[in-house]
Design a protein around this motif. Structure first.
Motif, PDB file in Angstrom:
ATOM      1  N   ASP A  10       0.827  -1.206   0.000  1.00 56.59           N
ATOM      2  CA  ASP A  10       0.000   0.000   0.000  1.00 56.59           C
ATOM      3  C   ASP A  10       0.861   1.256   0.000  1.00 56.59           C
ATOM      4  OD1 ASP A  10      -2.515   1.443   0.223  1.00 56.59           O
ATOM      5  OD2 ASP A  10      -1.814   1.928   2.243  1.00 56.59           O
ATOM      6  N   ARG A  11       1.936   1.232   0.755  1.00 59.59           N
ATOM      7  CA  ARG A  11       2.792   2.408   0.794  1.00 59.59           C
ATOM      8  C   ARG A  11       4.225   1.980   1.063  1.00 59.59           C
ATOM      9  NH1 ARG A  11       2.513   7.810   1.191  1.00 59.59           N
ATOM     10  NH2 ARG A  11       4.194   8.907   2.235  1.00 59.59           N
ATOM     11  N   GLU A  12       5.080   2.296   0.142  1.00 54.66           N
ATOM     12  CA  GLU A  12       6.503   2.086   0.327  1.00 54.66           C
ATOM     13  C   GLU A  12       7.180   3.413   0.046  1.00 54.66           C
ATOM     14  OE1 GLU A  12      10.141  -0.323  -1.781  1.00 54.66           O
ATOM     15  OE2 GLU A  12       8.198  -1.301  -1.538  1.00 54.66           O
ATOM     16  N   PRO A  13       7.572   4.156   1.071  1.00 47.85           N
ATOM     17  CA  PRO A  13       8.113   5.491   0.841  1.00 47.85           C
ATOM     18  C   PRO A  13       9.405   5.429   0.037  1.00 47.85           C
ATOM     19  CG  PRO A  13       8.488   4.801   3.105  1.00 47.85           C
ATOM     20  CD  PRO A  13       7.579   3.787   2.493  1.00 47.85           C
ATOM     21  N   GLU A  14       9.663   6.519  -0.666  1.00 48.42           N
ATOM     22  CA  GLU A  14      10.882   6.591  -1.458  1.00 48.42           C
ATOM     23  C   GLU A  14      12.084   6.536  -0.529  1.00 48.42           C
ATOM     24  OE1 GLU A  14      12.614   9.359  -5.094  1.00 48.42           O
ATOM     25  OE2 GLU A  14      10.671   9.734  -4.170  1.00 48.42           O
ATOM     26  N   PRO A  15      13.131   5.817  -0.907  1.00 50.75           N
ATOM     27  CA  PRO A  15      14.298   5.707  -0.039  1.00 50.75           C
ATOM     28  C   PRO A  15      14.839   7.074   0.347  1.00 50.75           C
ATOM     29  CG  PRO A  15      14.460   4.193  -1.887  1.00 50.75           C
ATOM     30  CD  PRO A  15      13.263   5.049  -2.133  1.00 50.75           C
ATOM     31  N   PRO A  16      15.449   7.195   1.522  1.00 54.08           N
ATOM     32  CA  PRO A  16      15.941   8.501   1.981  1.00 54.08           C
ATOM     33  C   PRO A  16      17.092   9.003   1.117  1.00 54.08           C
ATOM     34  CG  PRO A  16      16.698   6.752   3.437  1.00 54.08           C
ATOM     35  CD  PRO A  16      15.712   6.122   2.487  1.00 54.08           C
ATOM     36  N   LYS A  17      17.323  10.295   1.204  1.00 56.97           N
ATOM     37  CA  LYS A  17      18.414  10.977   0.515  1.00 56.97           C
ATOM     38  C   LYS A  17      18.290  10.881  -1.005  1.00 56.97           C
ATOM     39  CE  LYS A  17      21.684  10.204   4.298  1.00 56.97           C
ATOM     40  NZ  LYS A  17      23.012   9.641   4.683  1.00 56.97           N
ATOM     41  N   ILE A  18      17.071  10.739  -1.499  1.00 55.83           N
ATOM     42  CA  ILE A  18      16.840  10.739  -2.936  1.00 55.83           C
ATOM     43  C   ILE A  18      16.260  12.099  -3.313  1.00 55.83           C
ATOM     44  CG2 ILE A  18      15.585   9.703  -4.830  1.00 55.83           C
ATOM     45  CD1 ILE A  18      17.823   7.985  -3.721  1.00 55.83           C
ATOM     46  N   VAL A  19      17.051  12.876  -4.030  1.00 56.94           N
ATOM     47  CA  VAL A  19      16.622  14.205  -4.441  1.00 56.94           C
ATOM     48  C   VAL A  19      16.668  14.281  -5.957  1.00 56.94           C
ATOM     49  CG1 VAL A  19      17.384  15.302  -2.311  1.00 56.94           C
ATOM     50  CG2 VAL A  19      18.982  15.072  -4.206  1.00 56.94           C
ATOM     51  N   ALA A  20      15.926  15.224  -6.491  1.00 57.66           N
ATOM     52  CA  ALA A  20      15.916  15.403  -7.948  1.00 57.66           C
ATOM     53  C   ALA A  20      17.279  15.918  -8.405  1.00 57.66           C
ATOM     54  CB  ALA A  20      14.818  16.392  -8.333  1.00 57.66           C
ATOM     55  N   VAL A  88       4.513   2.546 -23.456  1.00 61.83           N
ATOM     56  CA  VAL A  88       3.548   1.802 -22.644  1.00 61.83           C
ATOM     57  C   VAL A  88       4.259   0.937 -21.612  1.00 61.83           C
ATOM     58  CG1 VAL A  88       1.797   0.003 -22.725  1.00 61.83           C
ATOM     59  CG2 VAL A  88       1.756   1.836 -24.404  1.00 61.83           C
ATOM     60  N   MET A  89       5.318   0.234 -22.028  1.00 61.02           N
ATOM     61  CA  MET A  89       6.040  -0.627 -21.096  1.00 61.02           C
ATOM     62  C   MET A  89       6.668   0.164 -19.949  1.00 61.02           C
ATOM     63  SD  MET A  89       7.850  -3.565 -23.470  1.00 61.02           S
ATOM     64  CE  MET A  89       8.602  -2.413 -24.632  1.00 61.02           C
ATOM     65  N   VAL A  90       7.359   1.240 -20.298  1.00 61.06           N
ATOM     66  CA  VAL A  90       8.028   2.040 -19.264  1.00 61.06           C
ATOM     67  C   VAL A  90       6.999   2.761 -18.396  1.00 61.06           C
ATOM     68  CG1 VAL A  90       9.623   3.945 -18.884  1.00 61.06           C
ATOM     69  CG2 VAL A  90      10.111   2.265 -20.648  1.00 61.06           C
ATOM     70  N   ALA A  91       5.891   3.213 -18.984  1.00 63.81           N
ATOM     71  CA  ALA A  91       4.860   3.894 -18.200  1.00 63.81           C
ATOM     72  C   ALA A  91       4.222   2.950 -17.186  1.00 63.81           C
ATOM     73  CB  ALA A  91       3.799   4.489 -19.120  1.00 63.81           C
ATOM     74  N   CYS A  92       4.033   1.690 -17.536  1.00 65.57           N
ATOM     75  CA  CYS A  92       3.482   0.720 -16.581  1.00 65.57           C
ATOM     76  C   CYS A  92       4.418   0.546 -15.389  1.00 65.57           C
ATOM     77  CB  CYS A  92       3.234  -0.614 -17.273  1.00 65.57           C
ATOM     78  SG  CYS A  92       1.880  -0.594 -18.465  1.00 65.57           S
ATOM     79  N   TRP A  93       5.700   0.423 -15.651  1.00 64.77           N
ATOM     80  CA  TRP A  93       6.664   0.264 -14.559  1.00 64.77           C
ATOM     81  C   TRP A  93       6.711   1.512 -13.686  1.00 64.77           C
ATOM     82  CZ3 TRP A  93       9.338  -2.531 -11.380  1.00 64.77           C
ATOM     83  CH2 TRP A  93      10.454  -2.001 -10.737  1.00 64.77           C
ATOM     84  N   LEU A  94       6.787   2.688 -14.296  1.00 62.72           N
ATOM     85  CA  LEU A  94       6.859   3.923 -13.525  1.00 62.72           C
ATOM     86  C   LEU A  94       5.538   4.220 -12.825  1.00 62.72           C
ATOM     87  CD1 LEU A  94       8.922   6.218 -15.928  1.00 62.72           C
ATOM     88  CD2 LEU A  94       9.722   4.829 -14.010  1.00 62.72           C
ATOM     89  N   GLY A  95       4.419   3.806 -13.417  1.00 57.23           N
ATOM     90  CA  GLY A  95       3.147   3.965 -12.722  1.00 57.23           C
ATOM     91  C   GLY A  95       3.074   3.127 -11.463  1.00 57.23           C
ATOM     92  N   TRP A  96       3.601   1.910 -11.517  1.00 55.55           N
ATOM     93  CA  TRP A  96       3.647   1.061 -10.320  1.00 55.55           C
ATOM     94  C   TRP A  96       4.532   1.682  -9.256  1.00 55.55           C
ATOM     95  CZ3 TRP A  96       7.551  -2.481  -8.381  1.00 55.55           C
ATOM     96  CH2 TRP A  96       7.070  -3.336  -7.385  1.00 55.55           C
ATOM     97  N   ARG A  97       5.658   2.249  -9.681  1.00 52.23           N
ATOM     98  CA  ARG A  97       6.528   2.944  -8.715  1.00 52.23           C
ATOM     99  C   ARG A  97       5.826   4.159  -8.114  1.00 52.23           C
ATOM    100  NH1 ARG A  97      12.420   4.504 -10.449  1.00 52.23           N
ATOM    101  NH2 ARG A  97      12.044   5.680  -8.535  1.00 52.23           N
ATOM    102  N   SER A  98       5.111   4.901  -8.908  1.00 47.05           N
ATOM    103  CA  SER A  98       4.387   6.072  -8.397  1.00 47.05           C
ATOM    104  C   SER A  98       3.348   5.658  -7.371  1.00 47.05           C
ATOM    105  CB  SER A  98       3.724   6.828  -9.552  1.00 47.05           C
ATOM    106  OG  SER A  98       4.689   7.329 -10.445  1.00 47.05           O
ATOM    107  N   TRP A  99       2.649   4.536  -7.622  1.00 40.67           N
ATOM    108  CA  TRP A  99       1.637   4.068  -6.676  1.00 40.67           C
ATOM    109  C   TRP A  99       2.268   3.629  -5.359  1.00 40.67           C
ATOM    110  CZ3 TRP A  99       0.699  -1.263  -5.280  1.00 40.67           C
ATOM    111  CH2 TRP A  99      -0.419  -1.424  -4.456  1.00 40.67           C
ATOM    112  N   ARG A 100       3.391   2.936  -5.420  1.00 37.22           N
ATOM    113  CA  ARG A 100       4.031   2.460  -4.207  1.00 37.22           C
ATOM    114  C   ARG A 100       4.627   3.602  -3.392  1.00 37.22           C
ATOM    115  NH1 ARG A 100       7.818  -2.696  -4.991  1.00 37.22           N
ATOM    116  NH2 ARG A 100       7.742  -2.495  -2.718  1.00 37.22           N
TER     117      ARG A 100
END
Length: 345
Positions: A10-20, A88-100
């Motif tokens: 349901d929620r996996e926060p982004e790892p620490p010290k990750i900045v743009a 489509v392939m990359v968007a599916c993977w990045l969408g899953w990451r965005s949800w998590r």
């Protein structure tokens, strides 16, 4: 302990010290060098230099005739550079990451990069109008401004950007190195495959590599805009939720049967009537006034498993149903039984 797999994901926060990423001096130097290389390739083709002669030598060599056993495999491999399937392939993977991670940044970065790719590569394609090898009209000619649209190679540039986004969004240095190597290998293979098939000149592919790399290097300049866009989208979502919740009707006060159902009439037990309280209809949710020392009906019900079981008393009738009339031959408690006729002698 929750064992549901969806509860874990349901929620996996982004790892620490990750900045743009920011536009550092090193990145600016790479961007400037790549841009100079890009302009040099365009100029070399415009003046019909040695690069155009190399294009013709490779084309006349006809690689697809030299190694025909590779043609079937490379026809499928080149799909890794087509914009539709790869997006489509990359968007599916990045969408899953965005949800998590509960963030829209991966999808927004992908959308920004594809928009920049379409604008920059598309404008140069249409502006230069170079014809492809299969449509060339004169040997040794650059085939520029002839209505074509293959310079730079869109397949190559799209492979660099689409697969390079995975390395750009990597959360650890180790993952970034591995993904950079994978994306470079895929984009290199896609570009050479288009030369093998004969759909692009070699210079088209080289310019496509430079075009895709320019977009990846320029992405940090758009990170503030991406962050503001994400904040605006989340704010609009909250406003929509508030309007949706405000449109729902509020439940009626004191109702226990559900929203919109008014107070329900109930009857007092007969035993309460024998203690001086007449059996009457009262309103649900309102406690009746009882004499001192008399237990509340709710407490007696809870003490006996939810039902009053006082001897000699009838149970409480359901809401809205009148209790049956007591038997006439049963007297009131404490008054004794009625006289029976004497028989016998």
């Amino acid at each position: 302990m929750r064992t549901d797999i969806f509860a874990r994901l349901d929620r996996e926060p982004e790892p620490p010290k990750i900045v743009a990423p920011r536009m550092s001096r090193h990145r600016i130097a790479l961007f400037g060098g790549t841009l100079a290389f890009y302009l040099a390739i365009v100029w070399a083709v415009l003046i019909t230099s040695w690069l155009v002669a190399l294009d013709w030598k490779v084309m006349l060599f006809r690689p697809y005739q030299q190694w025909p056993e590779l043609h079937a495999f490379l026809d499928y491999y080149v799909v890794l550079g087509q914009r539709g399937p790869t997006a489509v392939m990359v968007a599916c993977w990045l969408g899953w990451r965005s949800w998590r991670q509960h963030t829209l940044r991966p999808l927004l970065v992908l959308g920004t990069s594809l928009l920049l790719l379409n604008l920059s590569v598309g404008a140069v394609k249409l502006g230069l109008g170079r014809l492809g090898p299969h449509y060339a009209t004169q040997i040794g000619s650059a085939e520029m401004f002839a209505g074509g649209d293959i310079f730079p190679s869109g397949h190559t540039a799209n492979a660099v950007v689409t697969w390079g986004i995975l390395a750009y969004l990597a959360t650890t240095p180790r993952a970034r190195r591995y993904l950079s190597a994978v994306s470079a290998t895929v984009s290199l293979g896609v570009g050479l495959t288009t030369v093998y098939i004969g759909t692009h000149w070699l210079s088209d592919v080289v310019l496509g590599w430079a075009a895709g790399l320019l977009i990846l290097l320029a992405l940090p300049w758009f990170e503030p805009l991406i962050a503001r866009t994400e904040t605006w989208i989340f704010a609009m979502r909250e406003q929509w939720r508030e309007r949706r919740d405000g449109a729902r009707p509020a439940p009626a006060a004191g109702s226990g049967a559900g929203p919109g159902s008014g107070p329900q009439p109930v009857l007092l037990p007969q035993s309460m009537a024998t203690d001086g309280l007449a059996a009457e209809t009262v309103t649900a949710g309102v406690e009746p006034v009882l004499p001192a020392g008399h237990p509340a009906p709710g407490a007696r019900a809870r003490a006996h498993g939810g039902h009053p079981v006082r001897p000699g008393a009838l149970p409480v009738a359901p809401a809205g149903v009148r209790r049956p009339t007591p038997h006439t031959e049963r007297g009131t408690r404490g008054t004794g039984s009625p006289a029976r006729p004497m028989t016998g002698g």
